[in-house]
Design a protein around this motif. Structure first.
Motif, mmCIF file in Angstrom:
data_model
loop_
_atom_site.group_PDB
_atom_site.id
_atom_site.type_symbol
_atom_site.label_atom_id
_atom_site.label_comp_id
_atom_site.label_asym_id
_atom_site.label_seq_id
_atom_site.Cartn_x
_atom_site.Cartn_y
_atom_site.Cartn_z
ATOM 1 N N TYR A 104 -21.452 6.707 3.772
ATOM 2 C CA TYR A 104 -20.961 8.051 3.028
ATOM 3 C C TYR A 104 -19.340 7.802 4.092
ATOM 4 N N SER A 105 -18.868 6.221 4.176
ATOM 5 C CA SER A 105 -16.622 6.324 4.197
ATOM 6 C C SER A 105 -16.737 6.461 2.966
ATOM 7 N N VAL A 106 -17.421 4.858 3.013
ATOM 8 C CA VAL A 106 -16.696 4.479 2.356
ATOM 9 C C VAL A 106 -17.066 5.455 0.717
ATOM 10 N N LEU A 107 -17.472 6.703 0.389
ATOM 11 C CA LEU A 107 -17.855 7.098 -0.764
ATOM 12 C C LEU A 107 -16.687 8.115 -0.459
ATOM 13 N N VAL A 108 -16.379 8.367 0.960
ATOM 14 C CA VAL A 108 -15.145 9.308 0.904
ATOM 15 C C VAL A 108 -14.094 9.243 1.011
ATOM 16 N N LEU A 109 -13.751 7.868 1.268
ATOM 17 C CA LEU A 109 -12.303 7.309 1.498
ATOM 18 C C LEU A 109 -12.347 6.411 0.159
ATOM 19 N N LEU A 110 -12.427 6.361 -0.787
ATOM 20 C CA LEU A 110 -12.884 5.215 -2.125
ATOM 21 C C LEU A 110 -11.561 6.095 -2.888
ATOM 22 N N PRO A 111 -11.474 7.315 -2.887
ATOM 23 C CA PRO A 111 -10.146 7.996 -3.937
ATOM 24 C C PRO A 111 -9.462 7.897 -3.678
ATOM 25 N N TYR A 112 -9.014 8.107 -2.343
ATOM 26 C CA TYR A 112 -7.599 8.224 -1.301
ATOM 27 C C TYR A 112 -7.200 7.000 -1.973
ATOM 28 N N CYS A 113 -7.693 5.932 -0.101
ATOM 29 C CA CYS A 113 -7.181 4.797 -0.613
ATOM 30 C C CYS A 113 -7.293 3.859 -1.073
ATOM 31 N N LEU A 114 -7.562 3.587 -2.514
ATOM 32 C CA LEU A 114 -7.303 3.288 -4.092
ATOM 33 C C LEU A 114 -6.015 3.445 -3.865
ATOM 34 N N LEU A 115 -5.942 5.070 -3.857
ATOM 35 C CA LEU A 115 -4.753 5.824 -4.609
ATOM 36 C C LEU A 115 -3.594 5.305 -3.684
ATOM 37 N N ALA A 116 -3.715 5.436 -2.671
ATOM 38 C CA ALA A 116 -2.896 4.934 -1.139
ATOM 39 C C ALA A 116 -2.466 3.288 -1.843
ATOM 40 N N GLY A 117 -2.805 2.374 -1.752
ATOM 41 C CA GLY A 117 -2.783 1.183 -2.369
ATOM 42 C C GLY A 117 -2.452 1.034 -3.555
ATOM 43 N N LEU A 118 -2.464 1.855 -4.444
ATOM 44 C CA LEU A 118 -1.655 1.296 -5.376
ATOM 45 C C LEU A 118 -0.540 2.071 -5.592
ATOM 46 N N LEU A 119 -0.599 3.471 -5.298
ATOM 47 C CA LEU A 119 0.759 3.785 -4.961
ATOM 48 C C LEU A 119 1.900 3.179 -4.263
ATOM 49 N N LEU A 120 1.392 2.441 -2.613
ATOM 50 C CA LEU A 120 2.650 1.359 -2.273
ATOM 51 C C LEU A 120 3.124 -0.151 -3.030
ATOM 52 N N ALA A 121 1.902 -0.557 -3.722
ATOM 53 C CA ALA A 121 1.756 -1.631 -4.657
ATOM 54 C C ALA A 121 3.777 -1.164 -5.612
ATOM 55 N N LEU A 122 3.584 -0.142 -6.406
ATOM 56 C CA LEU A 122 3.985 0.373 -7.099
ATOM 57 C C LEU A 122 5.631 0.078 -6.899
ATOM 58 N N CYS A 123 5.208 0.343 -5.216
ATOM 59 C CA CYS A 123 7.469 0.272 -4.900
ATOM 60 C C CYS A 123 6.564 -0.496 -4.999
ATOM 61 N N ALA A 124 5.969 -1.076 -4.233
ATOM 62 C CA ALA A 124 7.037 -2.164 -4.150
ATOM 63 C C ALA A 124 7.034 -2.928 -5.292
ATOM 64 N N ARG A 125 6.567 -2.550 -6.227
ATOM 65 C CA ARG A 125 7.126 -3.083 -8.258
ATOM 66 C C ARG A 125 8.130 -2.897 -8.921
ATOM 67 N N THR A 126 8.047 -1.649 -8.316
ATOM 68 C CA THR A 126 9.539 -1.158 -8.836
ATOM 69 C C THR A 126 10.704 -1.404 -8.636
ATOM 70 N N ALA A 127 10.397 -2.048 -7.029
ATOM 71 C CA ALA A 127 11.752 -2.156 -5.954
ATOM 72 C C ALA A 127 12.129 -3.587 -6.375
ATOM 73 N N ALA A 128 11.084 -4.554 -6.233
ATOM 74 C CA ALA A 128 11.043 -5.828 -6.904
ATOM 75 C C ALA A 128 12.132 -6.090 -8.336
ATOM 76 N N LEU A 129 11.232 -4.978 -9.231
ATOM 77 C CA LEU A 129 11.519 -5.254 -10.824
ATOM 78 C C LEU A 129 13.428 -5.011 -11.185
ATOM 79 N N GLU A 130 13.945 -4.019 -10.111
ATOM 80 C CA GLU A 130 14.990 -3.643 -10.751
ATOM 81 C C GLU A 130 16.258 -4.369 -9.178
ATOM 82 N N GLN A 131 15.136 -5.219 -8.310
ATOM 83 C CA GLN A 131 16.680 -5.805 -7.915
ATOM 84 C C GLN A 131 16.100 -7.159 -7.638
#
Length: 512
Positions: A117-144
């Motif tokens: 149940y922990s995987v079932l409930v947390l899967l959508p939010y955690c995947l999105l949170a990890g995705l967003l943070l990596a995109l922030c780092a990717r954006t900053a790295a590309l532009e600077q």
């Protein structure tokens, strides 16, 4: 110069987005964790399962960001992810409540169910949170430069710290968890609106996230608190919810089950009811009848069970009731528990109170449900029993109860009870066990008796449940002998730094 100014703004917005993601993730994590603890009966290993699941799924989300990064539009995907984030957190909360309502009442989840149940409930939010943070780092790295990505992670860490502090000192007191989740939802939507309308020249082939869309999302997020009451009815479908209270110690819900019957639930577990006279009577009278004239009584926990009313049936008795959470006393008054000068309320840690109290007591009553977690194990150790003996007058009595311990068949449960009993007997000269659904242990330096019904009759104490007929059936020689055998298994002492009983109960849960 214009180019570098634009690139700085893009990086600043990436850091700002990382900060918002950190705040949102910390608040969402704590809200969902508290709800999960209510589902899994407060078993502390659940915290490790939830946090471990959170880290693994967030890492998977970060890996998924590499796929989106190939499209060379991480900035646009970041804006869209921030729009999706406010919806997923509340859906997770709703999912937890649905799990609780669908599960058979009274049964504890197994370790495999907890992980599933922990995987079932947390899967959508955690995947999105990890995705967003990596995109922030990717954006900053590309532009600077590649080094600027580390500053994004610093911003995320600062955001997590701010979110954790805000929740721990302020938001935890908000009764409605959907209202708490509305705060990070609004922050994420506002961040998306700001980033989407950056003037830094970021071009994208994807349709833009319009300002009007973000404003509409913020309005909807502000309406999130309205979802709390309908979802709460999933947990108490046949009850009228009278009052809710949220504290750092958990969530309390007072419900009316039928005419004149009220029950308080603490994190989904019944903590007291107006119609269960047996609970308060068993906590009190087994121990009080062991003392010739109990005048000064300490009650640790049990304020919602009616134990205070039972103690006051003894004319000379005065009560010091101790609860960690002051909200318990507020709820006890709503249950019409007694308010008199003979009953004094202390909202303080019971272990600290018993160590620091200058008073001496005739009887100490532990009204907890046993060492169900590491925190509660502190009240069943050799060190605690020594503190209790110092707080007792000569020939004083202490009692404690272990729920659901009438029959012992499994080695873990034998070790659980025997360790506590041996610890108690190592401090006091005389110990006794009383069998039943609530397995009661008594200890004193004076002699103990099982003639409880006769003692109640001699003192003129009226009870609804504890009477001669009941006690005659319960205190047969065979049942007493069986109870004594149950606590006679070889076992080490239960200590603060060696919590044998808690670990035995934990192993029992893991074995199911």
């Amino acid at each position: 110069m214009c180019y570098y100014f634009c690139m700085y703004r893009l990086f600043a917005f990436s850091s700002f987005a990382a900060f918002v993601i950190g705040v949102s993730a910390a608040i969402t994590q704590l809200v969902l964790l508290r709800e999960f603890l209510g589902v899994f009966a407060g078993i502390e290993i659940i915290i490790g399962i939830i946090l471990g699941t959170w880290l693994i799924l967030t890492a998977c989300g970060s890996l998924f960001a590499q796929i989106l990064a190939k499209g060379r539009e991480p900035f646009s995907w970041l804006s869209r992810g921030l729009v999706a984030s406010p919806l997923i957190g509340p859906l997770g909360l709703l999912g937890i409540r649905t799990i609780r309502s669908a599960h058979t009442s009274g049964l504890v989840f197994s370790i495999s169910e907890a992980m599933f149940y922990s995987v079932l409930v947390l899967l959508p939010y955690c995947l999105l949170a990890g995705l967003l943070l990596a995109l922030c780092a990717r954006t900053a790295a590309l532009e600077q430069s590649a080094g600027t990505a580390s500053q994004v992670y610093i911003a995320d860490t600062v955001g997590s710290t701010v979110g954790g502090l805000a929740y721990g000192f302020l938001l935890v007191h908000i009764v409605n968890p959907f209202a708490v989740l509305a705060i990070p939802a609004i922050l994420c939507l506002a961040a998306s609106a700001v980033i989407s309308h950056d003037k830094g020249g970021n071009k994208s082939s994807l349709p833009p996230v319009t300002k009007e869309f973000c404003i509409a999302g913020i309005i909807l997020a502000a309406l999130l608190p309205l979802a709390d009451q309908p979802s709460l009815r999933l947990l108490y479908p046949h009850h009228e919810i009278i009052r809710r209270q949220s504290t750092p110690h958990g969530q309390y819900v007072l419900v009316q089950e039928s005419a004149g019957q009220f029950t308080v639930f603490h994190d989904g577990t019944p903590a007291g009811t107006t119609t269960d006279a047996a609970a308060g009577e068993e906590i009190v009278h087994f121990a009080m009848t062991q003392h010739k004239q109990p005048k000064h009584v300490m009650l640790l926990g049990g304020s919602l069970t009616g134990a205070g009313s039972e103690i006051l049936k003894y004319p000379a008795a005065e009560v010091d009731a101790v609860e960690s959470d002051p909200a318990v006393f507020v709820l006890a008054r709503l249950l019409s528990r007694p308010q008199t000068n003979r009953l004094r309320e202390h909202a303080v840690d019971p272990r600290r109170f018993i160590q620091q109290s200058a008073d001496r007591f005739d009887v100490i009553l532990l009204a907890f449900n046993g060492p169900t977690n590491a925190q509660m194990n502190r009240f069943y150790t050799v060190e605690f029993f020594r503190d209790a003996k110092r707080a007792l007058r000569e020939n004083g009595v202490i009692s404690l109860g272990l729920s659901g311990s009438e029959n012992y068949t499994q080695p873990e449960l034998q070790l659980f009870a025997s360790s506590i009993y041996r610890s108690l007997c190592s401090v006091f000269k005389n110990c006794a066990v009383i069998p039943g659904a609530r397995f009661t242990m008594l200890a004193s330096d004076a002699a103990l008796t099982t003639e409880i019904g006769q003692e109640l009759e001699n003192r003129g104490i009226s009870t609804a449940y504890i009477n001669d007929d009941y006690l005659t059936a319960r205190l047969t020689p065979q049942r007493i002998a069986q109870a004594e055998r149950a606590v006679s298994a070889p076992a080490p002492f239960n200590k603060d730094l060696h919590p044998v009983s808690y670990l035995a109960q934990l192993r029992h849960w893991l074995s199911q």
